[in-house]
Design a protein around this motif. Sequence first.
Motif, PDB file in Angstrom:
ATOM      1  N   ASP A  57       0.829  -1.207   0.000  1.00 46.50           N
ATOM      2  CA  ASP A  57       0.000   0.000   0.000  1.00 46.50           C
ATOM      3  C   ASP A  57       0.862   1.255   0.000  1.00 46.50           C
ATOM      4  OD1 ASP A  57      -2.324  -1.492  -0.011  1.00 46.50           O
ATOM      5  OD2 ASP A  57      -2.785  -1.159   2.117  1.00 46.50           O
ATOM      6  N   GLN A  58       1.881   1.258   0.847  1.00 47.88           N
ATOM      7  CA  GLN A  58       2.768   2.417   0.930  1.00 47.88           C
ATOM      8  C   GLN A  58       3.496   2.631  -0.393  1.00 47.88           C
ATOM      9  OE1 GLN A  58       2.963   4.689   3.545  1.00 47.88           O
ATOM     10  NE2 GLN A  58       3.954   5.791   1.880  1.00 47.88           N
ATOM     11  N   HIS A  59       3.920   1.541  -1.021  1.00 45.84           N
ATOM     12  CA  HIS A  59       4.604   1.638  -2.314  1.00 45.84           C
ATOM     13  C   HIS A  59       3.656   2.223  -3.368  1.00 45.84           C
ATOM     14  CE1 HIS A  59       7.636   0.792  -5.288  1.00 45.84           C
ATOM     15  NE2 HIS A  59       6.799   0.047  -5.986  1.00 45.84           N
ATOM     16  N   TYR A  69       2.398   5.658 -10.708  1.00 54.30           N
ATOM     17  CA  TYR A  69       1.355   4.653 -10.475  1.00 54.30           C
ATOM     18  C   TYR A  69       0.710   4.294 -11.808  1.00 54.30           C
ATOM     19  CZ  TYR A  69      -2.757   2.273  -8.673  1.00 54.30           C
ATOM     20  OH  TYR A  69      -3.724   1.331  -8.414  1.00 54.30           O
ATOM     21  N   GLY A  70       0.531   3.000 -12.042  1.00 58.90           N
ATOM     22  CA  GLY A  70      -0.091   2.546 -13.276  1.00 58.90           C
ATOM     23  C   GLY A  70       0.901   2.292 -14.392  1.00 58.90           C
ATOM     24  N   VAL A  71       2.181   2.475 -14.107  1.00 56.82           N
ATOM     25  CA  VAL A  71       3.241   2.227 -15.086  1.00 56.82           C
ATOM     26  C   VAL A  71       4.013   0.992 -14.620  1.00 56.82           C
ATOM     27  CG1 VAL A  71       5.329   3.152 -16.164  1.00 56.82           C
ATOM     28  CG2 VAL A  71       3.418   4.679 -15.631  1.00 56.82           C
ATOM     29  N   ILE A  79       0.028  -0.270 -17.094  1.00 56.74           N
ATOM     30  CA  ILE A  79      -0.394  -1.544 -16.529  1.00 56.74           C
ATOM     31  C   ILE A  79      -1.778  -1.945 -17.041  1.00 56.74           C
ATOM     32  CG2 ILE A  79      -1.069  -2.715 -14.385  1.00 56.74           C
ATOM     33  CD1 ILE A  79       1.283  -1.310 -13.039  1.00 56.74           C
ATOM     34  N   GLY A  80      -2.656  -1.045 -17.210  1.00 54.06           N
ATOM     35  CA  GLY A  80      -4.002  -1.357 -17.702  1.00 54.06           C
ATOM     36  C   GLY A  80      -5.034  -1.174 -16.609  1.00 54.06           C
ATOM     37  N   ARG A  89      -2.568  -2.770  -6.093  1.00 58.41           N
ATOM     38  CA  ARG A  89      -1.168  -2.727  -5.672  1.00 58.41           C
ATOM     39  C   ARG A  89      -0.223  -3.200  -6.769  1.00 58.41           C
ATOM     40  NH1 ARG A  89      -4.082  -5.265  -1.542  1.00 58.41           N
ATOM     41  NH2 ARG A  89      -4.224  -4.051   0.364  1.00 58.41           N
ATOM     42  N   ALA A  90      -0.769  -3.553  -7.932  1.00 59.85           N
ATOM     43  CA  ALA A  90       0.039  -4.121  -9.020  1.00 59.85           C
ATOM     44  C   ALA A  90       1.145  -3.156  -9.437  1.00 59.85           C
ATOM     45  CB  ALA A  90      -0.843  -4.453 -10.211  1.00 59.85           C
ATOM     46  N   THR A  91       2.327  -3.720  -9.641  1.00 56.44           N
ATOM     47  CA  THR A  91       3.465  -2.923 -10.104  1.00 56.44           C
ATOM     48  C   THR A  91       3.948  -3.388 -11.468  1.00 56.44           C
ATOM     49  OG1 THR A  91       5.015  -4.382  -8.963  1.00 56.44           O
ATOM     50  CG2 THR A  91       4.252  -2.436  -7.751  1.00 56.44           C
ATOM     51  N   LEU A  92       3.367  -4.495 -11.958  1.00 56.86           N
ATOM     52  CA  LEU A  92       3.765  -5.052 -13.255  1.00 56.86           C
ATOM     53  C   LEU A  92       2.546  -5.224 -14.150  1.00 56.86           C
ATOM     54  CD1 LEU A  92       6.135  -7.916 -12.009  1.00 56.86           C
ATOM     55  CD2 LEU A  92       6.815  -5.658 -12.845  1.00 56.86           C
TER      56      LEU A  92
END
Length: 103
Positions: A57-59, A69-71, A79-80, A89-92
Motif C-alpha cells: 500500500d505504501q509503495h 502509479y499505473g506504469v 499496466i491497464g 497494488r500491481a506494479t507489473l
Amino acid sequence: MQVLREEITMAQAEVVALMRQSGDGAGDDQADAGSKTLEREQEMSLANNAREMLLQDQHALDRLANGTYGVCESCGQPIGKLRLEAAPRATLCVPCKTKQERR
C-alpha cells in the motif's frame, strides 16, 4: 492502512502471548505442544501478510505521489485499467507478471 496497522499490532500481541504460553508448556503432551505451535505459526503468518500488504500500500501511495502509479516497473508500459481495478497494488503489467511467475 490504519486497519492493516491495527491487524499487525493485534497479531503481534497474540504471537507474544502464544510465545509466553509455549514457554510454560512443561508437561504438555505432544498434541498440546503441536496445537500451540500451529497457533503461533498461524498468527505469525497473519502478521507477516498484513505487514506485506501495508508495504505494498505504501509503495502504491509513493508511486501515486511521484506520478508512476499505473506504469509497469519492468517495461515502463501502462499496466491497464482492468488490472489495476482487480489488483490496485500491481506494479507489473500482465505480460511482465506472467514472465515473473514463470521463473
